[in-house]
Design a protein around this motif. Structure first.
Motif, PDB file in Angstrom:
ATOM      1  N   MET A   1       0.823  -1.220   0.000  1.00  0.00           N
ATOM      2  CA  MET A   1       0.000   0.000   0.000  1.00  0.00           C
ATOM      3  C   MET A   1       0.856   1.269   0.000  1.00  0.00           C
ATOM      4  N   ASP A   2       2.189   1.114  -0.130  1.00  0.00           N
ATOM      5  CA  ASP A   2       2.987   2.339  -0.156  1.00  0.00           C
ATOM      6  C   ASP A   2       2.806   3.038  -1.505  1.00  0.00           C
ATOM      7  N   GLU A   3       3.392   4.205  -1.633  1.00  0.00           N
ATOM      8  CA  GLU A   3       3.123   5.059  -2.797  1.00  0.00           C
ATOM      9  C   GLU A   3       3.522   4.399  -4.114  1.00  0.00           C
ATOM     10  N   GLN A   4       4.720   3.801  -4.150  1.00  0.00           N
ATOM     11  CA  GLN A   4       5.215   3.226  -5.394  1.00  0.00           C
ATOM     12  C   GLN A   4       4.391   2.006  -5.816  1.00  0.00           C
ATOM     13  N   ARG A   5       4.052   1.152  -4.829  1.00  0.00           N
ATOM     14  CA  ARG A   5       3.278  -0.041  -5.143  1.00  0.00           C
ATOM     15  C   ARG A   5       1.846   0.341  -5.543  1.00  0.00           C
ATOM     16  N   SER A   6       1.285   1.373  -4.923  1.00  0.00           N
ATOM     17  CA  SER A   6      -0.052   1.845  -5.295  1.00  0.00           C
ATOM     18  C   SER A   6      -0.055   2.403  -6.714  1.00  0.00           C
ATOM     19  N   LYS A   7       1.019   3.081  -7.055  1.00  0.00           N
ATOM     20  CA  LYS A   7       1.165   3.609  -8.420  1.00  0.00           C
ATOM     21  C   LYS A   7       1.170   2.456  -9.432  1.00  0.00           C
ATOM     22  N   ALA A   8       1.858   1.359  -9.079  1.00  0.00           N
ATOM     23  CA  ALA A   8       1.932   0.198  -9.969  1.00  0.00           C
ATOM     24  C   ALA A   8       0.559  -0.447 -10.147  1.00  0.00           C
ATOM     25  N   VAL A   9      -0.198  -0.544  -9.065  1.00  0.00           N
ATOM     26  CA  VAL A   9      -1.529  -1.145  -9.124  1.00  0.00           C
ATOM     27  C   VAL A   9      -2.448  -0.333 -10.031  1.00  0.00           C
ATOM     28  N   THR A  10      -2.435   0.961  -9.854  1.00  0.00           N
ATOM     29  CA  THR A  10      -3.273   1.840 -10.692  1.00  0.00           C
ATOM     30  C   THR A  10      -2.885   1.723 -12.157  1.00  0.00           C
ATOM     31  N   GLU A  11      -1.589   1.747 -12.423  1.00  0.00           N
ATOM     32  CA  GLU A  11      -1.104   1.679 -13.798  1.00  0.00           C
ATOM     33  C   GLU A  11      -1.528   0.361 -14.461  1.00  0.00           C
ATOM     34  N   ALA A  12      -1.399  -0.742 -13.738  1.00  0.00           N
ATOM     35  CA  ALA A  12      -1.774  -2.043 -14.299  1.00  0.00           C
ATOM     36  C   ALA A  12      -3.262  -2.103 -14.591  1.00  0.00           C
TER      37      ALA A  12
ATOM     38  N   ARG B   1      -6.010   7.210 -14.107  1.00  0.00           N
ATOM     39  CA  ARG B   1      -4.983   7.129 -13.056  1.00  0.00           C
ATOM     40  C   ARG B   1      -5.303   8.036 -11.876  1.00  0.00           C
ATOM     41  N   ASN B   2      -6.086   9.081 -12.097  1.00  0.00           N
ATOM     42  CA  ASN B   2      -6.475   9.991 -11.028  1.00  0.00           C
ATOM     43  C   ASN B   2      -7.756  10.715 -11.448  1.00  0.00           C
ATOM     44  N   GLU B   3      -8.299  11.520 -10.570  1.00  0.00           N
ATOM     45  CA  GLU B   3      -9.581  12.171 -10.859  1.00  0.00           C
ATOM     46  C   GLU B   3      -9.453  13.173 -12.003  1.00  0.00           C
ATOM     47  N   GLU B   4      -8.337  13.864 -12.056  1.00  0.00           N
ATOM     48  CA  GLU B   4      -8.155  14.843 -13.136  1.00  0.00           C
ATOM     49  C   GLU B   4      -8.200  14.158 -14.491  1.00  0.00           C
TER      50      GLU B   4
END
Length: 1441
Positions: free
Chosen positions: A694-705, A1004-1007
């Motif tokens: 759940m850290d920032e880098q791993r969360s980024k990977a989950v979203t990207e996938a 990837r984000n709301e924007e």
């Protein structure tokens, strides 16, 4: 649907219009090969494609014995479409239609199958049909030839080797059978047929104890087998217990709890059970051991009077004849016999001649059961051999009971002389069967030969004793070894004290200068030897400060102190992304942050740290990445329970944001606990790369996938049936559902209900018919679901309801019309009323029926398990189980209630919340796995991924070939929020979030989501954009772990250097849930390459009794409790700190009292690691016994003392050699120890390279224990009595062995090896490495190998062993502590030369006063018989004077 060419499991073309049809056929093939109990699945194939020739003909074969008329309809359907079929289908059609014809010729049927397999050699289902055909023909030879013919085309097929083993067994080619069955077992540990064949071999070799241990260890994999295979394997186990003279209660237990209990299963096939039950009872009767089983036989015979069980197969019929005659049902037995004769008369002449033997055997058994022994013997004949009667359809083991019966008849009719000769001949073939020796004893008794009787009886007694299962003596042996080492050390110490005293007296007499001060100093020096030195304190992170002398006893807590902090501070664990060394990378399977690690995690650490330390020492840039898993549902449940207990508040009381703050605090606390455990176990993880899912880098990977997969169309949203936890209000995976079997009315505590909810009942009620005033009665265990019923199903062939086809029933509470539909897949007309209520939205089977018949799907439950508006106003708002009672009462009032009764059933319970899982129709996010699964299958088939052990490659195929799309959304708060936003538009009639499936945008984000929505809904007014409140399944983030831990999706240096990783090591239970998903996701988003090259799967840990470890049983083990030791009170305290229910707590404590009455002694990390690695040789389960760890802790003490002893021999001024030793100039014992050390190094490295860690550990252990400690240390003692060259050689060899042996052992036991290595002296002018862990791992030295020396030492050690055994004999009991004078008699000059040249070693190791070596004929004592002479080998004998 248009027909197209599709491919079945073997890769052959089939003309079919439906993938579902092919799936049903492939499922059937799997059931055939695995002896599965779900062969009925083949009947689904014609339903999906009524014109498929292969599906129809296989369905016909399945039904040919049980329902010939129905089978014929499938044959006709196949025949009518034969012109459109493929060559493969035509070949199968021709072979099967002839096989199931009434008057077939067996030879011709086999010939047709041979032709089929010539063209299509991979069709193992046809091979299995041929196997059965030859079995009933009693002709294993032609089938063996056929298997050997198709073997080259099936080398990768796991089941082929078990198939090969059986004809070899039947032909008596046991070594070949053993090799084939072992290979089959190694490839597929769950192949019940391979288990069966290997058990056959062990039984034939009279290794009954091994057979029992082997089979019982695998028994948990049998329940999925057919009734025959399941009960037949247990029949084998019962026979082994019978042979071993075990208490009859063991046989009773198997009969009652495994064989007879099989009949309680809904899908049991009773005749298959009866066959094995009768086979066991007949064996007992023949052995005069039926006492206590009479009632069981009577109960069985009652069922056998039903003629539905007759004429199914000859072997069963013969056993039924015996059973009926035995219980006095002679008329029924005679009726069956006459029926068999009638069947015989209708056969062709060729078959009549063959099967006449079956009639003869049946008549003999009939007379035996009635006690007419003379008549029975007459029918058997004087030259009877049961092997000639295998045509009744029985294996060697099954048919052998009739040989025993014949021997008994000979004895019972007074023909003891004939019986004796027959029994002797049988004993020559198998001399390890106690029962045959008992029969021989009986025959001698009848002849009055007391001496022979006594001898036979004694042999039987010894065999029975040797076959009995006994407790492990491992711990006792290790204790004895420790005591022996203590005696040796004490002896050495006393000798040293004595030498000091002599030196003191000599110097006093010579110099006359001794004064009080020197005397005091000498006394102090002597006394120091007995001190137990402790190490000084070491500042954190510095190299450990050691005491000047070693402590007398090994202390794990003392030895394992300070080293890890030193390793970590020195950055020995850290890998360099810029290094030119070859890479070796392992990712730690991220433990859940729900609490502390358990013993299963310790196994993972032991295995992985052994590998990483070995590779690091072998010159690799070794990286072991630590990480932790947020464990969505598990963590949320634990934290909710904790907060409820502490504050009395729910997560809803806190709100999402505040609740998640509490979860973050919990994870930080628990991850700290886990990290301290990992460090305490010596795990050399690169902590600089630590990560959390759940850290920032791993969360980024989950979203990207997620975003990438959605763009490719691989992630989609759909409305489907899921397992729903009403208490947690979330979907849960199948793995999180535990199934509880309930036999009868049982109250069960369900969260959210004050009173227990009753399960184990089936309730019947009536639905009124729309026309005619009649009714149909249905029954259900879940009455509340009737609110969502949309149809009633009957079987199309059920005559009772044919007049209702197409009619309607009326729902009593809402007036809904329920169509009466026909469905032969779901409905069994012989169960209940033959009418089944259909609730498509709340039952998995009904869901399939709903799709097949296009029914309405009506959900009647809210997310929290209450009745919604679809359930009607009378029940809306009620909790589902409260509604159950209300509906029953409403049915009573309407006169539609028809009663309830006990019903055996299984309920699914969420492992996290204990709520009863509810099938619910819910919109969820899914991953389309079909394409990714095919890619994962392809890389395994091409060898890009290797599975260790190999049998899991078959498991890999089974999972991925039948994969379903993956539901990845969870209705939780803790986890990765799904990166999907719902767009509510002004024009929408329904404003509820999720109302329109096409209104979702993924970003990837709301924007980015707003930009996507603006583009997607251009020209429409957006009212609101709201993110999906659900989170992703934890396995989604875990599936990305090999990528995300190295920085993906960013192009990091770590990703470039270390991806793909080298080995994925984990438990075999998550091969699909984690490993397959890592491969699928890794290949899809990681550039197409596999995330790791090898998959190493370790066994699951159970307790010492084979039970699954759980908190509620109290048998779970915290690794730190084994490392540090814990009292029973401490074990209880751990339970009390958990979340157990008070009743569970009582049970758990009782379990701890039983298993650990004195707590757990301190064992240390090294002993625990070594025990766990040693355990990995076991198949798929480890029965973890703490006593084994205790044994290795005692071995650590022996190792410690051996090194302490060796250090005394080296002395303070010793300087080790700089160059590698040249053994040719060294004493014999030194040459030998270096040669066997070289062999141990080679074998250890080979085993590690093959990932056979248990073999590697055992090799290192054996060298240290049996060669270095037991032999070498003793053998070199004479060299230290003088200052000659031999002393220097002995010291050098001793140092090299210590230094090399410690490096060899280090990956397995890092702490003790580091401590002992640091104490060793270093060669002069050589830079010493800072730690043993960064030294080179030993590699073989070619010049150390000396086969001749090893061969000679084998003679020496065999001589010593014989002398020790002779000394222990009763005749020398009074002289066991004396140093005796021994003699050796050699048959030839060569043996004389070997023994004479090594007289010193023999005298030293055997503790002799002298040892005289002579040629045969030179010694009068041996010739006169005045000495007890023992044979060492054919050329050498020894004796004492």
């Amino acid at each position: 649907m248009e027909k197209t060419l599709r491919y079945v499991r073997w890769g052959y073309e089939v003309n079919a219009s439906s993938d579902d049809c092919i799936h049903a056929i492939n499922s059937y093939f799997q059931q055939v090969l695995s002896y599965g109990r779900k062969r009925k699945v083949i009947l689904e194939a014609p339903l999906y494609d009524k014109d498929c020739v292969l599906g129809n003909i296989l369905a016909a074969h399945y039904l040919s014995s049980s329902d010939p008329a129905r089978a014929n309809s499938y044959v006709e359907a196949a025949a009518s479409n034969l012109e459109q079929s493929t060559p493969y289908e035509k070949a199968v059609y021709e072979a099967v239609t002839y096989l199931i014809s009434e008057d077939r010729d067996d030879d011709l049927a086999f010939e047709m199958h041979t032709k089929l397999l010539n063209r299509f050699p991979k069709d193992l289902a046809s091979l299995k049909r041929a196997q059965l055909l030859c079995f009933y023909m009693g002709q294993p030879d032609p089938f063996l030839g056929l298997v050997q013919q198709v073997l080259p085309a099936n080398q990768e097929e796991s089941y082929i080797h078990g198939i090969l083993a059986f004809p070899l067994l039947e032909l008596g080619r046991m070594e070949e059978a053993a090799a084939a069955s072992k290979k089959g077992y190694e490839i597929n540990k769950e192949d019940a047929w391979a288990h069966h064949c290997l058990c056959h071999v062990l039984q034939h070799e009279c290794r009954f104890k091994e057979a029992v241990e082997f089979m019982e260890a695998l028994a948990e994999s049998w329940p999925s087998c057919s009734s025959f295979m399941y009960t037949h394997n247990w029949w084998h186990v019962a026979l082994c217990y019978l042979e071993g003279g075990s208490p009859m209660s063991k046989v009773e237990e198997i009969y009652d709890h495994h064989i007879w209990k099989e009949l309680e299963k809904d899908d049991a096939v009773p005749p298959e059970v009866y066959l094995n039950a009768l086979g066991l009872l007949l064996r007992l009767d023949v052995r005069d051991a039926l006492d206590g089983f009479e009632d069981r036989l009577k109960n069985l015979a009652v069922r056998l009077t039903n003629q539905a069980n007759w004429y199914l197969e000859w072997h069963l019929d013969i056993l039924i004849v015996w059973a009926l005659a035995k219980v006095g049902e002679t008329s029924r037995a005679h009726e069956l016999l006459e029926g068999l004769k009638s069947r015989l008369s209708r056969m062709n002449k060729k078959k009549q001649q063959v099967m006449q033997k079956g009639i003869q055997l049946g008549e003999a058994v009939f007379e035996f059961a009635r006690g007419n022994y003379e008549k029975a013997l007459e029918l058997f004949g004087s030259e009877f051999n049961a092997i000639g009667y295998k045509i009744v359809g029985a294996s060697d083991e099954q048919i052998d009971v009739f040989n025993e019966m014949w021997c008994q008849l000979l004895l019972k009719t007074g023909q003891s002389s004939t019986a004796k000769e027959v029994i002797r001949e049988r004993i020559k073939i198998r001399d390890g069967v106690p029962f045959m020796w008992r029969l021989l004893e009986k025959s001698y008794s009848m002849e009055g030969n007391a001496e022979a009787k006594s001898s036979a009886g004694e042999t039987a007694k010894k065999l029975e004793s040797s076959h009995q299962l006994i407790e492990s003596i491992y711990v006792a042996e290790t204790l004895e070894m420790e005591q022996e080492m203590e005696r040796r050390l004490k002896k050495e110490h006393n000798a040293k004290v004595k030498a000091l005293k002599k030196q003191k007296a000599f110097e006093k007499a010579k110099l006359g200068e001794w004064n009080a001060k020197s005397k005091k100093s000498a006394a102090k020096k002597i006394g120091k030897e007995e001190e137990n030195h402790s190490d000084p304190e070491t500042p954190l992170g510095q190299r450990k400060r050691l005491s000047s002398q070693m402590a007398k006893h090994y202390s794990p807590s003392s030895v394992e102190k300070s080293w890890y902090e030193y390793w970590e501070t020195s950055e020995f664990f850290k890998a360099d992304a810029t290094s030119s060394k070859p890479q070796f990378v392992i990712v730690l399977p991220p433990p859940n942050v729900t609490g502390a690690l358990h013993i299963g995690h310790a196994l993972t650490c032991a295995v992985q740290d052994t590998l990483i330390r070995w590779k690091r020492m072998s010159g690799f840039n070794a990286l072991w990445v630590p990480g932790f898993d947020h464990a969505g549902i598990a963590t949320q449940v634990v934290v909710e329970k904790h907060l409820s207990r502490e504050t009395g508040m729910t997560r809803h009381d806190f709100g999402r944001e505040e609740f998640l703050n509490h979860v973050w605090q919990w994870t930080e606390s628990k991850s700290g606990t886990i990290k301290s455990q990992l460090r305490r176990m010596g795990s050399s993880l690169d902590w600089s790369r630590e990560c959390f899912t759940m850290d920032e880098q791993r969360s980024k990977a989950v979203t990207e996938a997620f975003v990438r997969l959605h763009k490719e169309g691989l992630i989609y949203r759909d409305l489907r049936l899921v397992h729903w936890d009403c208490f947690l209000s979330t979907a849960i995976s199948k793995r999180e559902v535990e199934h509880i079997e309930i036999k009868e009315r049982t109250p069960i505590k369900v969260p959210g209900y004050e009173k227990p909810v009753v399960f184990g009942l089936i309730t019947s009620f009536a639905y009124p018919l729309e026309r005619g005033g009649g009714e149909v009665v249905v029954a259900t265990t879940r009455v509340e679901t009737m609110l969502g019923d949309t149809a009633i199903a009957v079987h199309p062939d059920d005559a009772r309801y044919k007049h209702l086809h197409g009619e309607f029933a009326v729902h009593p509470f809402n007036g809904r019309k329920l169509p009466i539909i026909c469905d032969e897949i779901l409905v069994d007309p012989n169960v209940g009323t033959g009418c089944v209520k259909i609730t498509p939205a709340h039952d998995t089977n009904d869901f399939d029926v709903g799709r097949r018949h296009n029914l309405e799907f009506i959900n009647v439950f809210t997310d929290d398990g209450r009745i919604n508006a679809n359930g009607g106003p009378d029940f809306t708002g009620m909790p589902r189980f409260a509604a159950r009672e209300a509906i029953v009462e409403a049915l009573r009032k309407k006169g539609l209630y028809r009663g309830e009764e006990n019903n055996k059933m299984t309920i699914g319970v969420c492992s996290r919340s204990s709520d009863v899982a509810e099938p619910m129709l819910k919109p969820q996010w899914y991953v389309n796995c079909s394409v990714m699964a095919k890619e994962a299958l392809d890389v395994a088939a091409k060898g890009k991924i290797e599975f260790i052990p190999k049998q899991y490659s078959a498991e890999w195929r089974r999972w991925l070939e039948s994969i379903f799309d993956w539901c990845i959304s969870r209705q939780l708060w803790w986890g990765h929020r799904i990166p999907a936003w719902y767009a509510t538009l002004e024009e929408d009639q329904l404003k509820e979030v999720g109302a329109y499936n096409d209104h979702w945008v993924v970003a990837r984000n709301e924007e980015e989501a707003r930009k996507e929505a603006a583009q997607k809904f251009a020209g429409k007014k957006l009212l609101e954009l709201s993110q999906d409140p659900d989170v992703l399944d934890t396995w989604f983030s875990s599936g990305l772990f090999p990528l995300s831990v190295l920085g993906w999706p960013d192009e990091t240096e770590d990703l470039k250097a270390f991806y793909p990783t080298s080995v994925l090591e984990t438990g075999h239970d998550i091969l699909f849930f984690w490993v397959a998903r890592m491969v699928m996701l890794g290949m899809k988003v990681g550039g197409g390459d596999v995330p790791f090259r090898k998959v190493l799967l370790h066994p699951m840990i159970r307790d010492a009794h084979g039970r699954k470890m759980s908190k509620s049983l109290g048998n779970g083990i915290d690794p730190l409790e084994v490392i540090n030791g814990v009292t029973l009170a401490g074990l209880h305290a751990r339970l009390e700190e958990g979340n157990l229910d008070p009743k569970e707590l009582v049970v758990a404590k009782e379990g701890q009292v039983k298993d650990f009455p004195n707590g757990i002694p301190q064992c240390g990390a090294d002993a625990l690691r070594f025990a766990l690695v040693s355990y990995t040789a076991q198949s798929d389960k480890i029965n973890m016994d703490v006593l084994r760890v205790v044994g290795y802790r005692q071995w650590c003490n022996k190792l410690w003392n051996a090194v302490r002893f060796a250090m005394m021999k080296l002395g303070e001024g010793y300087t080790p050699p700089v160059q590698t030793l040249s053994p040719e100039t060294m004493p014999f014992s030194c040459q030998w120890i270096l040669s066997v050390l070289n062999k141990a190094i080679s074998k250890t490295v080979d085993s590690l390279n093959a990932f056979e860690l248990s073999d590697a550990a055992n090799t290192v252990y054996a060298w240290w224990q049996y060669q270095f400690c037991d032999v070498f240390i003793e053998a070199i003692k004479p060299y230290f009595s003088s200052d000659n060259r031999s002393r220097i050689h002995a010291q050098d060899a001793l140092w090299v062995c210590l230094e090399t042996g410690l490096r060899l052992l280090h990956p397995f036991m890092p702490f003790i090896t580091e401590e002992l290595w640091q104490r060793l002296p270093s060669p002069q002018d050589c830079e010493r490495k800072e730690s043993i862990m960064i030294c080179d791992y030993p590699s073989p030295e070619e010049k150390w190998t000396n086969v001749k020396v090893e061969t000679k030492m084998d003679v020496v050690l065999a001589t010593v062993k014989t002398l020790r055994a002779l000394r222990a004999a009763e005749s020398l009991e009074t002289r066991k502590n004396e140093r005796l004078h021994a003699f050796a008699l050699c048959e030839n000059a060569l043996t004389l030369e070997i023994v004479q040249s090594h007289e010193l070693e023999i005298r030293t190791l055997a503790n002799l006063s002298s040892f005289e070596v002579m040629l045969k004929g030179e010694d009068k004592a041996a010739q006169s018989g005045s000495a007890v002479v023992e044979t060492v080998n054919e050329n050498l004998k020894v004796y004492f004077s």
